[in-house]
Design an enzyme around this catalytic site. Sequence first.
Site, PDB file in Angstrom:
ATOM      1  N   GLU A  31      28.740 -42.846  19.580  1.00 27.20           N
ATOM      2  CA  GLU A  31      29.362 -43.159  18.271  1.00 27.20           C
ATOM      3  C   GLU A  31      29.349 -44.650  18.005  1.00 27.20           C
ATOM      4  OE1 GLU A  31      29.619 -41.237  15.520  1.00 27.20           O
ATOM      5  OE2 GLU A  31      30.818 -39.890  16.753  1.00 27.20           O
ATOM      6  N   ASP A  34      24.448 -46.001  16.610  1.00 28.59           N
ATOM      7  CA  ASP A  34      23.160 -45.664  15.973  1.00 28.59           C
ATOM      8  C   ASP A  34      22.583 -46.899  15.262  1.00 28.59           C
ATOM      9  OD1 ASP A  34      25.139 -45.466  13.955  1.00 28.59           O
ATOM     10  OD2 ASP A  34      23.953 -44.031  12.795  1.00 28.59           O
ATOM     11  N   GLY A 125      33.688 -37.196   7.852  1.00 27.76           N
ATOM     12  CA  GLY A 125      32.895 -37.595   9.011  1.00 27.76           C
ATOM     13  C   GLY A 125      31.842 -36.571   9.379  1.00 27.76           C
ATOM     14  N   SER A 127      29.134 -35.965   7.307  1.00 30.77           N
ATOM     15  CA  SER A 127      27.897 -36.355   6.627  1.00 30.77           C
ATOM     16  C   SER A 127      27.550 -35.574   5.372  1.00 30.77           C
ATOM     17  CB  SER A 127      26.707 -36.271   7.585  1.00 30.77           C
ATOM     18  OG  SER A 127      26.556 -37.501   8.180  1.00 30.77           O
ATOM     19  N   ASP A 173      22.710 -39.850  10.616  1.00 34.11           N
ATOM     20  CA  ASP A 173      23.118 -38.778   9.702  1.00 34.11           C
ATOM     21  C   ASP A 173      21.913 -38.127   9.035  1.00 34.11           C
ATOM     22  OD1 ASP A 173      25.501 -39.781  10.463  1.00 34.11           O
ATOM     23  OD2 ASP A 173      26.167 -40.431   8.475  1.00 34.11           O
ATOM     24  N   TYR A 222      33.992 -50.465   8.487  1.00 32.64           N
ATOM     25  CA  TYR A 222      32.695 -50.162   9.092  1.00 32.64           C
ATOM     26  C   TYR A 222      31.830 -51.430   9.128  1.00 32.64           C
ATOM     27  CZ  TYR A 222      28.250 -47.553   9.632  1.00 32.64           C
ATOM     28  OH  TYR A 222      27.033 -47.066  10.062  1.00 32.64           O
TER      29      TYR A 222
END
Length: 392
Positions: A31, A34, A125, A127, A173, A222
């Site tokens: 997590e 990516d 969460g 996607s 995603d 984020y």
Amino acid sequence: MSAAVKQFRARYGVEPTIRIEAPGRVNLIGEHIDYLDGWVMPAAIEPRITLLAAHDPSACGIEVWSAERGGMVHQLSTSEFKVRSNPEEAWLNYLVGVLAVYGDRGIRVPVCRVGIFSTLPSGAGLSSSAALETAMALLVEALIGKQTSARERALLCQKAEHDWVGVPCGIMDQFAVGMGAEDYLLKIDCRDLKVEPTPLPRAVSLVIADSGVKHALGDGEYRKRRDDCEAALAVLEASSFRDVSLELVNQFRSELGDRLFRRVRHVVTEMRRAGDFANALKAGQLDDLGRLMRAGHDSLKNDFEVSCAELDFLVDAGYAFGPDRGQLGSRMTGGGFGGSTVHLVREEVAPAFLKHLKAEYRRAFDVDLNCFVTRAAGAAKCELILSAPSTR
Ligand code: ADP
Ligand code: MG
């Protein structure tokens, strides 16, 4: 005939000729790495976005309507792409973004009518954004009669989200939505974009619990995590976290300072956990998965600071059910700040596990938990709907 087709026909007075199904995804481990050249292990899941469309020369541009977003039909231009700043219309930016990135490649879609239906919670969460983009991309390709590869399509959708929604997401995603396979997790190497499907035993069920707390990834946290990681990389004088060992991070502890040190410790240990998780799964060592998921969750909570009380509660409730009763592992999934938790449980105990989570969540927060069992599902797909033969 499906309820969605009926609604489409009632809304537009024409039959849909194209049906697109785009699944959500859940990430099992890896997590927030990516976008840092790490490995991730998502699966596409059964809840999905269904997009119905009809190529119709009488349509005013691209007419779109989402059943989840009230009754309004919105008109999008086939050639002029503008960001919608009104919050009520912000969801259209995912679609406009896809039209624009295909438009940049010289692709212009014909006028059409579009209906969007969903069984996928949005902002949880799981996607829904990538599912929406991928569905739209498949529609563009169906309308012009030319298909691109799943990989190329995923990259175009990621670009649409970056440039038109302002969320600097990684590639997980869109890859998971576009390349998922039934009963497989995808081990994705986010550095070279290689995808290695890894079987998830059928005896293992995925349980997903939507905490109901809405995250707002576009709203800054984020991006702050990404900025922290970039700043840390500069301190470490490295070009990729793949080249960074925990020993190096420890050596630079004082230069990094407490916050950046913890951010990097999450990244480096999560990379290791993702590799170990894939190996344990391949070797059939299911008992190792729970330990890795627990450590991953604690790292997201304490070092990366993207969890919240509700997610922590659900994860603790998962482990309280107990490995001896068939719970294999639990952790938060997705970007965090709310959203969902994912749990691996032995298939036969999934109903009891759901009941347990729901009861515990009600006791603690006095709300109904949206919690469901699912399997690893197939990739987004498009099919042409043949009109029913005349009965006259
Ligand atoms: P997630 O991808 O985890 O669901 P995001 O915040 O990335 O969360 O994406 C959620 C956004 O995607 C919603 O706010 C909305 O703009 C859009 N969206 C998702 N599902 C739908 C839908 N069925 N109809 C219209 N827009 C949707
Ligand atoms: Mg999203």
